[in-house]
Design an enzyme around this catalytic site. Structure first.
Site, PDB file in Angstrom:
ATOM      1  N   GLY A 100      49.075  31.390  39.265  1.00  0.00           N
ATOM      2  CA  GLY A 100      48.375  32.114  40.311  1.00  0.00           C
ATOM      3  C   GLY A 100      47.021  32.602  39.849  1.00  0.00           C
ATOM      4  N   CYS A 101      46.554  33.687  40.463  1.00  0.00           N
ATOM      5  CA  CYS A 101      45.175  34.126  40.274  1.00  0.00           C
ATOM      6  C   CYS A 101      44.876  34.626  38.864  1.00  0.00           C
ATOM      7  CB  CYS A 101      44.835  35.216  41.282  1.00  0.00           C
ATOM      8  SG  CYS A 101      44.804  34.635  42.993  1.00  0.00           S
ATOM      9  N   PHE A 102      45.884  35.091  38.118  1.00  0.00           N
ATOM     10  CA  PHE A 102      45.588  35.563  36.762  1.00  0.00           C
ATOM     11  C   PHE A 102      45.660  34.425  35.743  1.00  0.00           C
ATOM     12  CE2 PHE A 102      50.207  36.600  37.200  1.00  0.00           C
ATOM     13  CZ  PHE A 102      50.706  35.781  36.196  1.00  0.00           C
ATOM     14  N   PHE A 124      44.870  39.497  38.604  1.00  0.00           N
ATOM     15  CA  PHE A 124      46.173  39.868  39.151  1.00  0.00           C
ATOM     16  C   PHE A 124      46.811  38.637  39.802  1.00  0.00           C
ATOM     17  CE2 PHE A 124      42.766  42.852  39.712  1.00  0.00           C
ATOM     18  CZ  PHE A 124      43.192  43.945  38.978  1.00  0.00           C
TER      19      PHE A 124
END
Length: 785
Positions: free
Chosen positions: A576-578, A776
């Site tokens: 994901g975004c992290f 995050f």
């Protein structure tokens, strides 16, 4: 000098450090030149110099003769000058030149006119080196503890220590010296005073310092404290005659802050009304939490704040917490320390017990001292300086504070103008052994999607599907206020419908067609900036969560870029975004294994292949938020002279937020990812990140770094996330500008986004020496670097 010294040397050797002790006469330039030649041959490079030689030969002014004076001057001042001259031919590799001076250079010392003069010479030498663009830091140390070799070499060490303490110069623990020395080097100022001072005693012993500009910040702070009659809100509560008065005081202040946040008049705030009925959103709650932390000293969780039934009940609970912290010796509320920091000095003011009659010192661990500038310095000049300083010994008055006679032989010039580079390159590294980012490249699809035009195109499509008025209102508001002006996508959604997007080709087929090309372009740019030979790349790491390739992107890049077939591959997928920071952490760990390793990392996301016309508000908002992009970096340790050091990676970490798994979901079906995003995500992130960051700085980073020392590189997961974090962490907008720039021009590109932020930040004017990066993702999890 001591058995303890040998223990330190033995410990260093046990860790593989080469310790070679040579005895030379530092007053001899010839011996120093031979030493530099030998060291350069054996080690291959000279990275730094620390000059700590000193001799003490105390005498009163009347008894100060040539022998007393020159004995001290030669080891410290002439020795420093010789080190400077002998090291000039190696200046291309030297990153630090540290000279241990003394606070006596600023305030003098009884019986130590020679020692004060020698130390002042170090300060002027440091200023000169800065003017010719060479590193130097002269550290004016105060009173050291028992670990001090100088103090332990004196037979009268206890008497000398007591004299200094009585004058207001207090002992400093070793860890304070180490932390402040690191900061002095990193801040790259020519001179710093590192001392713990009892100001009242010091100004009585040395009255002239009250008008000395080098101590002006301390003087001004004392004056401000005396004239400031305002008592903080917490003090008012503590001094209230009873609990009801304390509750009323706090309740009035809470009403005022509520009225400001909600744009109401104070009289219209109902103290008994449930807070969740007042119209608060996640940002408003975070603003209240931050206000409580700053003004009341209580780190009150946002989640708990949301559950407070009314202002009345909140005030009652807070008063109980404050009163309990005062009455109970076992319990104390943690209050964030306030640090006064200016361009010329930094120091912390310790709290003073109300019941103590003893005068408490104001520690001054750091003070940047402005010294006269200098244009020419040679052996002849040094001799003239020695003669000038020696003339002081003929004066009848006791000199306590300044040695300005030095300046009679020095002609000042303005420092040479240094042109700013087009992007930021660290002037030196904390340690070349740390992993460094040596090249950055980014890539996007060629098609620009402007947010306003996309919404005008897809709104009729949602209306034909029967979108509810409530969801349409939310969607309209989001597209108009999301902070994203444009994104880059694989298709033009200002003309193409989401229905066409899912019908023309299976989403993963699009990924396999688009992702390799973007990855190659980003990687090629990073390699070009790095400037190294692609055959020396030892590892390739790829990261993605928007599609699947077997073999992965990293395998395809080996042939595309012409890498060796022995390159090792790692895939960091579905994070994901992290994922960008996770990949950076992985690359750092690999680079630290061997200074010859060069690691290529690539993060690629094609989010727009998952756009689809489903009446799911989370997915509709995600289609507005996410875009496509790829970013690559070259990571390595011990960079060569030909490699640019864009960033030095000091530390990485992660923390998982409990009971938050359901807040962000990614589910896969035949048409692509179905994303679930809870509207409380910005609230939860804002509420928890302050403690996460503070713990990271406290427990992980081996430096005395505060939040105020840092620029921020935050994954722009959305406008509300950035606003909540800026409010919770008290981040000025300009210190987080790169996150906003990327959100505006690219949207959220999942794992690649944080690397775009780093790329943007290094092209901005320098703000701070340190940066904190946050990202995050599903979990909820926080990655930090």
């Amino acid at each position: 000098k001591l058995a303890r010294d040998q223990q330190v040397i033995d410990e260093l050797k046990s860790k593989g450090v080469i310790v070679d002790i040579k005895k030379i006469d530092i007053k001899s330039i010839e011996e120093l030149e031979r030493l530099f030649l030998d060291v350069n041959k054996s080690l291959g490079v000279i990275r730094g110099i620390i000059h700590s030689a000193a001799t003490l030969h105390d005498a009163s002014i009347k008894e100060m003769d040539d022998e007393h004076f020159l004995d001290v001057i030669q080891s410290k001042a002439i020795g420093a000058l010789n080190l400077h001259n002998a090291s000039l031919k190696y200046s291309g590799t030297i990153q630090y030149f540290i000279m241990f001076s003394s606070i006596s250079a600023a305030i003098g010392g009884s019986g130590q006119i020679n020692y004060a003069a020698a130390n002042y010479f170090l300060d002027v030498l440091a200023e000169y080196r800065h003017q010719i663009n060479l590193p130097a830091t002269s550290v004016n140390l105060g009173l050291l503890g028992e670990y001090s070799g100088m103090l332990n070499s004196r037979n009268d060490k206890q008497r000398v220590g007591n004299i200094l303490i009585n004058q207001g110069i207090l002992k400093m623990p070793l860890h304070t010296i180490q932390n402040q020395l690191e900061l002095a080097i990193l801040h790259k100022c020519p001179s710093r005073i590192i001392a713990t001072l009892d100001w009242n005693s010091l100004k009585q012993s040395f009255p002239a310092i009250t008008t000395d500009t080098r101590f002006s910040d301390i003087v001004n702070n004392i004056a401000n404290r005396k004239t400031n009659s305002y008592k903080g809100l917490r003090d008012k509560i503590i001094e209230s005659k009873d609990a009801s008065e304390a509750v009323e005081t706090l309740k009035q202040e809470i009403c005022l802050i509520f009225s400001k946040i909600l744009s109401l008049s104070g009289s219209n705030v109902a103290v008994n009304q449930p807070m969740d009925k007042m119209g608060f959103d996640s940002l408003s709650y975070t603003q209240v939490r931050t206000w409580l932390l700053k003004n009341v000293g209580i780190n009150y969780p946002v989640i708990k704040l949301m559950k407070s039934s009314s202002i009345q009940s909140l005030a009652e609970e807070l008063v109980k917490i404050i009163k309990f912290s005062v009455d109970s010796p076992e319990s104390q509320i943690s209050i964030k320390n306030q640090t006064l920091e200016t361009r010329h000095s930094q120091y912390e003011t310790k709290s003073q017990s109300a019941n103590s009659a003893q005068t408490h010192p104001i520690p001054a661990p750091i003070s940047q001292v402005t010294k006269p500038s200098m244009s020419i310095l040679s052996q002849k000049t040094a001799n003239n300086l020695t003669t000038s300083a020696h003339k002081l010994s003929k004066l009848d008055d006791v000199v306590h504070h300044d040695i300005n006679t030095f300046n009679n032989e020095i002609k000042s010039t303005n420092p040479s103008q240094i042109q700013e580079a087009s992007f930021r390159i660290p002037r030196s590294s904390l340690s070349l052994n740390n992993a460094h980012i040596l090249g950055i490249g980014t890539s996007n699809p060629a098609i620009i999607n402007y947010t306003k035009e996309v919404f005008e195109n897809i709104k009729p499509e949602y209306e034909r599907l029967g979108i509810s008025q409530s969801d349409l209102t939310k969607l309209t508001s989001f597209y108009g206020n999301c902070g994203i002006e444009k994104k880059y996508c694989h298709a033009d959604f200002s003309k193409k419908s989401f229905t066409e997007n899912i019908e023309e080709e299976y989403f993963n087929e699009k990924y396999k067609r688009i992702a390799p090309e973007l990855s190659f372009t980003a990687a090629a740019k990073a390699i070009k900036e790095w400037g190294g030979n692609v055959k020396t790349i030892t590892h390739v790491i790829s990261c993605s969560c928007t599609g699947i390739l077997i073999p992965d992107l990293n395998f395809l890049l080996i042939k595309q870029l012409g890498l060796n077939n022995t390159v090792e591959r790692i895939s960091v997928n579905m994070m994901g975004c992290f994922g960008g920071l996770t990949t950076l952490k992985t690359a750092k760990a690999l680079a630290l294994q061997n200074p010859k390793y060069r690691v290529l990392m690539v993060c690629t996301e094609i989010s727009s292949i998952h756009y689809r016309p489903l009446l799911n508000i989370d997915l509709m908002l995600a289609c507005a938020l996410f875009g496509d992009g790829s970013a690559a970096m070259i990571i390595g340790c011990n960079p060569t002279e030909n490699e640019k050091r864009l960033y030095e990676i000091l530390q990485t970490g992660a923390e998982h937020i409990p009971d938050s798994t359901e807040l962000m979901s990614w589910d896969l079906n035949n048409s692509g990812w179905i994303i679930g995003l809870s509207p409380s995500i910005p609230l939860i992130i804002g509420d928890t990140t302050f403690d996460i960051v503070q713990n990271f700085l406290k427990n992980s980073v081996p430096l005395s770094v505060s939040l105020d020392d840092c620029e921020w590189l935050i994954h722009p997961g959305g406008k509300n996330i950035l606003l909540n974090l800026q409010d919770a962490l008290n981040i000025p907008h300009h210190k987080n500008i790169s996150s906003w720039n990327v959100l505006q021009d690219y949207g959220n590109m999942s794992s690649a986004t944080i690397l775009f932020v780093m790329d943007d930040a290094r092209k901005q004017p320098p703000k701070d020496e340190f940066s904190i990066s946050l990202a995050f993702g599903p979990g909820l999890s926080v990655e930090i670097a």
